[in-house]
Design a protein around this motif. Structure first.
Motif, PDB file in Angstrom:
ATOM      1  N   ILE A  22      -8.112  -6.222  -7.549  1.00  0.00           N
ATOM      2  CA  ILE A  22      -8.429  -4.937  -6.927  1.00  0.00           C
ATOM      3  C   ILE A  22      -7.105  -4.317  -6.480  1.00  0.00           C
ATOM      4  O   ILE A  22      -6.361  -4.928  -5.709  1.00  0.00           O
ATOM      5  N   GLU A  23      -6.830  -3.126  -6.979  1.00  0.00           N
ATOM      6  CA  GLU A  23      -5.597  -2.430  -6.607  1.00  0.00           C
ATOM      7  C   GLU A  23      -5.713  -1.946  -5.160  1.00  0.00           C
ATOM      8  O   GLU A  23      -6.709  -1.330  -4.788  1.00  0.00           O
ATOM      9  N   VAL A  24      -4.698  -2.251  -4.364  1.00  0.00           N
ATOM     10  CA  VAL A  24      -4.721  -1.933  -2.935  1.00  0.00           C
ATOM     11  C   VAL A  24      -3.552  -1.011  -2.604  1.00  0.00           C
ATOM     12  O   VAL A  24      -2.426  -1.229  -3.051  1.00  0.00           O
ATOM     13  N   PHE A  25      -3.832   0.009  -1.804  1.00  0.00           N
ATOM     14  CA  PHE A  25      -2.808   0.935  -1.328  1.00  0.00           C
ATOM     15  C   PHE A  25      -2.679   0.756   0.177  1.00  0.00           C
ATOM     16  O   PHE A  25      -3.684   0.661   0.882  1.00  0.00           O
ATOM     17  N   THR A  26      -1.455   0.708   0.650  1.00  0.00           N
ATOM     18  CA  THR A  26      -1.200   0.474   2.064  1.00  0.00           C
ATOM     19  C   THR A  26      -0.709   1.761   2.707  1.00  0.00           C
ATOM     20  O   THR A  26       0.232   2.387   2.225  1.00  0.00           O
ATOM     21  N   MET A  72     -10.116   7.521  -3.102  1.00  0.00           N
ATOM     22  CA  MET A  72      -9.619   6.425  -2.297  1.00  0.00           C
ATOM     23  C   MET A  72     -10.537   6.244  -1.086  1.00  0.00           C
ATOM     24  O   MET A  72     -10.988   7.214  -0.506  1.00  0.00           O
ATOM     25  N   ALA A  73     -10.750   4.987  -0.758  1.00  0.00           N
ATOM     26  CA  ALA A  73     -11.602   4.664   0.384  1.00  0.00           C
ATOM     27  C   ALA A  73     -10.907   3.639   1.261  1.00  0.00           C
ATOM     28  O   ALA A  73     -10.314   2.676   0.763  1.00  0.00           O
ATOM     29  N   ASN A  74     -10.985   3.855   2.576  1.00  0.00           N
ATOM     30  CA  ASN A  74     -10.439   2.886   3.515  1.00  0.00           C
ATOM     31  C   ASN A  74     -11.327   1.652   3.513  1.00  0.00           C
ATOM     32  O   ASN A  74     -12.540   1.752   3.653  1.00  0.00           O
ATOM     33  N   ILE A  75     -10.715   0.482   3.375  1.00  0.00           N
ATOM     34  CA  ILE A  75     -11.471  -0.757   3.350  1.00  0.00           C
ATOM     35  C   ILE A  75     -11.167  -1.623   4.569  1.00  0.00           C
ATOM     36  O   ILE A  75     -11.968  -2.460   4.972  1.00  0.00           O
ATOM     37  N   PHE A  76     -10.001  -1.412   5.195  1.00  0.00           N
ATOM     38  CA  PHE A  76      -9.618  -2.218   6.349  1.00  0.00           C
ATOM     39  C   PHE A  76      -8.565  -1.484   7.150  1.00  0.00           C
ATOM     40  O   PHE A  76      -7.724  -0.796   6.603  1.00  0.00           O
ATOM     41  N   SER A  77      -8.609  -1.669   8.459  1.00  0.00           N
ATOM     42  CA  SER A  77      -7.513  -1.224   9.314  1.00  0.00           C
ATOM     43  C   SER A  77      -7.298  -2.300  10.363  1.00  0.00           C
ATOM     44  O   SER A  77      -8.259  -2.873  10.882  1.00  0.00           O
ATOM     45  N   GLY A  78      -6.046  -2.610  10.620  1.00  0.00           N
ATOM     46  CA  GLY A  78      -5.758  -3.666  11.583  1.00  0.00           C
ATOM     47  C   GLY A  78      -4.276  -3.944  11.712  1.00  0.00           C
ATOM     48  O   GLY A  78      -3.439  -3.123  11.344  1.00  0.00           O
ATOM     49  N   GLU A  79      -3.983  -5.130  12.210  1.00  0.00           N
ATOM     50  CA  GLU A  79      -2.604  -5.557  12.415  1.00  0.00           C
ATOM     51  C   GLU A  79      -1.972  -5.957  11.078  1.00  0.00           C
ATOM     52  O   GLU A  79      -2.662  -6.326  10.127  1.00  0.00           O
ATOM     53  N   PHE A  80      -0.655  -5.919  11.032  1.00  0.00           N
ATOM     54  CA  PHE A  80       0.100  -6.133   9.803  1.00  0.00           C
ATOM     55  C   PHE A  80      -0.231  -7.467   9.126  1.00  0.00           C
ATOM     56  O   PHE A  80      -0.536  -7.504   7.939  1.00  0.00           O
ATOM     57  N   ILE A  81      -0.165  -8.568   9.860  1.00  0.00           N
ATOM     58  CA  ILE A  81      -0.351  -9.895   9.257  1.00  0.00           C
ATOM     59  C   ILE A  81      -1.752 -10.034   8.648  1.00  0.00           C
ATOM     60  O   ILE A  81      -1.904 -10.492   7.510  1.00  0.00           O
ATOM     61  N   GLU A  82      -2.768  -9.652   9.394  1.00  0.00           N
ATOM     62  CA  GLU A  82      -4.127  -9.767   8.873  1.00  0.00           C
ATOM     63  C   GLU A  82      -4.330  -8.840   7.672  1.00  0.00           C
ATOM     64  O   GLU A  82      -4.979  -9.215   6.695  1.00  0.00           O
ATOM     65  N   ALA A  83      -3.771  -7.657   7.735  1.00  0.00           N
ATOM     66  CA  ALA A  83      -3.894  -6.715   6.615  1.00  0.00           C
ATOM     67  C   ALA A  83      -3.241  -7.282   5.353  1.00  0.00           C
ATOM     68  O   ALA A  83      -3.782  -7.138   4.255  1.00  0.00           O
ATOM     69  N   MET A  84      -2.112  -7.935   5.497  1.00  0.00           N
ATOM     70  CA  MET A  84      -1.440  -8.518   4.335  1.00  0.00           C
ATOM     71  C   MET A  84      -2.253  -9.683   3.772  1.00  0.00           C
ATOM     72  O   MET A  84      -2.319  -9.879   2.555  1.00  0.00           O
ATOM     73  N   LYS A  98      -4.838  -1.100  15.554  1.00  0.00           N
ATOM     74  CA  LYS A  98      -5.176  -1.106  14.115  1.00  0.00           C
ATOM     75  C   LYS A  98      -4.367  -0.076  13.326  1.00  0.00           C
ATOM     76  O   LYS A  98      -4.916   0.812  12.675  1.00  0.00           O
ATOM     77  N   PRO A  99      -3.046  -0.198  13.353  1.00  0.00           N
ATOM     78  CA  PRO A  99      -2.208   0.840  12.761  1.00  0.00           C
ATOM     79  C   PRO A  99      -2.103   0.832  11.240  1.00  0.00           C
ATOM     80  O   PRO A  99      -1.802   1.841  10.636  1.00  0.00           O
ATOM     81  N   LEU A 100      -2.359  -0.308  10.593  1.00  0.00           N
ATOM     82  CA  LEU A 100      -2.172  -0.386   9.156  1.00  0.00           C
ATOM     83  C   LEU A 100      -3.519  -0.242   8.447  1.00  0.00           C
ATOM     84  O   LEU A 100      -4.493  -0.873   8.837  1.00  0.00           O
ATOM     85  N   ILE A 101      -3.557   0.588   7.435  1.00  0.00           N
ATOM     86  CA  ILE A 101      -4.807   0.875   6.716  1.00  0.00           C
ATOM     87  C   ILE A 101      -4.662   0.445   5.263  1.00  0.00           C
ATOM     88  O   ILE A 101      -3.646   0.733   4.620  1.00  0.00           O
ATOM     89  N   LEU A 102      -5.688  -0.256   4.775  1.00  0.00           N
ATOM     90  CA  LEU A 102      -5.743  -0.612   3.362  1.00  0.00           C
ATOM     91  C   LEU A 102      -6.777   0.277   2.687  1.00  0.00           C
ATOM     92  O   LEU A 102      -7.874   0.475   3.217  1.00  0.00           O
ATOM     93  N   GLN A 103      -6.419   0.799   1.523  1.00  0.00           N
ATOM     94  CA  GLN A 103      -7.315   1.651   0.753  1.00  0.00           C
ATOM     95  C   GLN A 103      -7.475   1.072  -0.642  1.00  0.00           C
ATOM     96  O   GLN A 103      -6.557   0.449  -1.174  1.00  0.00           O
ATOM     97  N   VAL A 104      -8.655   1.295  -1.211  1.00  0.00           N
ATOM     98  CA  VAL A 104      -8.930   0.890  -2.593  1.00  0.00           C
ATOM     99  C   VAL A 104      -9.522   2.090  -3.331  1.00  0.00           C
ATOM    100  O   VAL A 104      -9.995   3.040  -2.713  1.00  0.00           O
ATOM    101  N   ASN A 105      -9.501   2.012  -4.641  1.00  0.00           N
ATOM    102  CA  ASN A 105     -10.137   3.052  -5.445  1.00  0.00           C
ATOM    103  C   ASN A 105     -11.636   3.028  -5.189  1.00  0.00           C
ATOM    104  O   ASN A 105     -12.220   1.973  -4.927  1.00  0.00           O
ATOM    105  N   ASP A 106     -12.259   4.176  -5.289  1.00  0.00           N
ATOM    106  CA  ASP A 106     -13.695   4.285  -5.024  1.00  0.00           C
ATOM    107  C   ASP A 106     -14.523   3.329  -5.878  1.00  0.00           C
ATOM    108  O   ASP A 106     -15.483   2.741  -5.396  1.00  0.00           O
TER     109      ASP A 106
END
Length: 77
Positions: free
Chosen positions: A24-28, A1-13, A47-55
């Motif tokens: 692309i499968e996304v894990f929150t 798993m790799a972090n692809i984004f971190s930020g506010e809830f609305i932008e992350a969604m 930047k409390p919310l982190i999005l992760q994707v498979n490597d």
């Protein structure tokens, strides 16, 4: 798993939706706590919310995020 984004809830969604459109499968990470008490999951609540994707999807996801940030992609268009 790799972090692809971190930020506010609305932008992350928004970014999550764009990634999922590209199949692309996304894990929150911190999805609920980032809304309730963001300062608990990140210093100062920044930047409390982190999005992760498979490597294996990281490079494709990186392009989607970069296009979003540069204004090439918009949700709903």
């Amino acid at each position: 798993m790799a972090n692809i984004f971190s930020g506010e809830f609305i932008e992350a969604m928004n970014i999550r939706n764009l990634l999922e459109i590209e199949n692309i499968e996304v894990f929150t990470v911190n999805e609920y706590m980032s809304s309730i008490e963001p300062w608990v999951v990140s210093p100062g609540g920044f930047k409390p919310l982190i999005l992760q994707v498979n490597d294996e999807d990281f490079e494709k996801a990186k392009i989607v995020v970069e296009d979003y940030r540069s204004g090439k992609l918009e949700v709903g268009k």
